[in-house]
Design an enzyme around this catalytic site. Structure first.
Site, PDB file in Angstrom:
ATOM      1  N   HIS A  12      27.033  11.625  68.031  1.00 35.61           N
ATOM      2  CA  HIS A  12      27.775  12.233  66.907  1.00 35.61           C
ATOM      3  C   HIS A  12      28.514  11.106  66.196  1.00 35.61           C
ATOM      4  O   HIS A  12      29.572  10.669  66.635  1.00 35.61           O
ATOM      5  CB  HIS A  12      28.765  13.277  67.423  1.00 35.61           C
ATOM      6  CG  HIS A  12      29.461  14.024  66.336  1.00 35.61           C
ATOM      7  ND1 HIS A  12      29.519  15.393  66.286  1.00 35.61           N
ATOM      8  CD2 HIS A  12      30.134  13.598  65.232  1.00 35.61           C
ATOM      9  CE1 HIS A  12      30.193  15.779  65.221  1.00 35.61           C
ATOM     10  NE2 HIS A  12      30.585  14.705  64.567  1.00 35.61           N
ATOM     11  N   HIS A  14      29.722   9.306  62.304  1.00 30.87           N
ATOM     12  CA  HIS A  14      29.859   9.317  60.843  1.00 30.87           C
ATOM     13  C   HIS A  14      29.789   7.888  60.326  1.00 30.87           C
ATOM     14  O   HIS A  14      30.604   7.056  60.701  1.00 30.87           O
ATOM     15  CB  HIS A  14      31.210   9.932  60.439  1.00 30.87           C
ATOM     16  CG  HIS A  14      31.332  11.373  60.815  1.00 30.87           C
ATOM     17  ND1 HIS A  14      30.915  12.390  60.001  1.00 30.87           N
ATOM     18  CD2 HIS A  14      31.797  11.963  61.948  1.00 30.87           C
ATOM     19  CE1 HIS A  14      31.131  13.551  60.603  1.00 30.87           C
ATOM     20  NE2 HIS A  14      31.655  13.322  61.795  1.00 30.87           N
TER      21      HIS A  14
HETATM   22 ZN   LIG Z   1      32.172  14.826  63.172  1.00 31.31          ZN
END
Ligand SMILES: [Zn+2]
Length: 348
Positions: A12, A14
């Site tokens: 996960h 970004h």
């Molecule tokens: Zn996130």
């Protein structure tokens, strides 16, 4: 003492876009074999063209490293089976955001109606595409995730062949749900294993620890530690490393997100060693994720850490990492892929 991790994965992550992408992507691609890349750009990734273009931009800035960006689409309830079939080879998962719940999620889903969701979720089940979910309601901030568990249960029951990843879980309620449904899995961040709400707001407010979901109670952190440090087969590491420029964090209206990518392996190693569970770290950092994600192909990368002080930089360009200016006990001392080389980059 040294420890070598095989093919560490961040499930996960970004990376943003533009200058921010150029700053943060190399920090992950250098030390991880691959990462699930979140699609919440502005606008979010919803087409095959956007997905491939974003993947190319990531590959461009992480070129010197062997790194797999596992791409995701931003969930829309109108994705057809034909569309998903056409994009399947480029796609690793689809990420669902409830509307407006976190950074750049305005175009997310505003209701969970089984009949409306069925065409897309049944197609994903048939094509074996996992669904990653940011599981929070818009209720009281400390209760949002626990309230969302009933939605996880509804989805898990109605779509039993769909792999559902409860992203960045923070509560004992989510941990308990893991064992009630075969098709529920979870990612856990570094920061939620380390901090509680006290660390964020118990004393002076710490903007660099402010994130969504917000850190919870000690008993929630204990429940997360139990499954992560215990090598539970349904949990995997997902940093949710989410960079914002310093001015957006240290401001009136602090953006949510903790930037942990460059310190995650060092801090996880310390946590697992301190808890005498270092033999479980490989499962948490890679092996479970490979299995849960249908034996995803990984780049063979070996990362060695040793007990050697690592002074965390104050900033990476305009982004302040967790533990900025502090000294961590473990450093990355070697990274091998194909050809072996010593890690001389003082920034990591
Ligand atoms: Zn996130």
């Amino acid at each position: 003492m040294s420890i070598t991790l095989n093919a560490p994965l961040d499930m996960h992550l970004h990376l943003r876009d533009g200058d921010m992408l150029a700053t943060v992507a190399p920090l992950s691609s250098h030390i991880f074999s691959g990462a699930i890349i979140m699609p919440n750009l502005v606008p979010p990734i919803t087409t095959k063209e956007e997905l491939i273009a974003y993947k190319n931009r990531i590959n461009q800035v992480s070129k010197r490293d062997n790194f797999n960006p596992y791409m995701t689409l931003f969930f829309k309830a109108d994705y057809t089976k034909e569309f998903l079939e056409s994009i399947k080879d480029e796609l690793t998962a689809i990420k669902l955001y409830p509307a407006g719940i976190t950074t750049n999620s305005e175009g997310g889903l505003s209701g969970f109606n089984v009949e409306e969701l069925a065409p897309t979720l049944n197609a994903m089940s048939e094509l074996n595409i996992p669904l990653c979910i940011h599981g929070e309601t818009n209720g009281f901030v400390m209760d949002r995730e626990a309230e969302f568990v009933s939605i996880y249960e509804m989805l898990a029951t109605n779509f039993p062949k769909l792999k559902i990843i409860m992203e960045h879980i923070t509560t004992k309620e989510s941990v308990e749900a893991l064992d009630r449904f075969d098709n529920l899995y979870a990612t856990i961040t570094l920061h939620h294993l380390l901090i509680t709400l006290d660390d964020v707001a118990g004393g002076m407010l710490q903007p660099h620890l402010f994130c969504k979901p917000i850190a919870k109670r000690p008993e929630d952190r204990d429940a997360l530690r139990k499954v992560a440090l215990g090598g539970h087969p349904k949990v995997m590491f997902g940093s949710d490393s989410a960079p914002h420029p310093q001015h957006a964090k240290e401001s009136c209206g602090c953006a949510a997100g903790v930037f942990t990518a460059p310190i995650a392996l060092q801090a996880l190693t310390k946590l697992f060693i301190e808890n005498s569970t270092v033999e479980k770290l490989q499962a948490f950092i890679s092996d479970n994720a490979q299995r849960i994600y249908n034996n995803i192909s990984v780049i063979n990368k070996k990362v060695t850490l040793e007990k050697k002080p690592f002074v965390v930089p104050a900033k990476y360009d305009e982004v302040v990492p967790m533990y900025a200016n502090e000294t961590l006990a473990y450093s990355i001392t070697n990274i091998e892929y194909g050809k072996s080389y010593k890690n001389k980059d003082s920034k990591i």
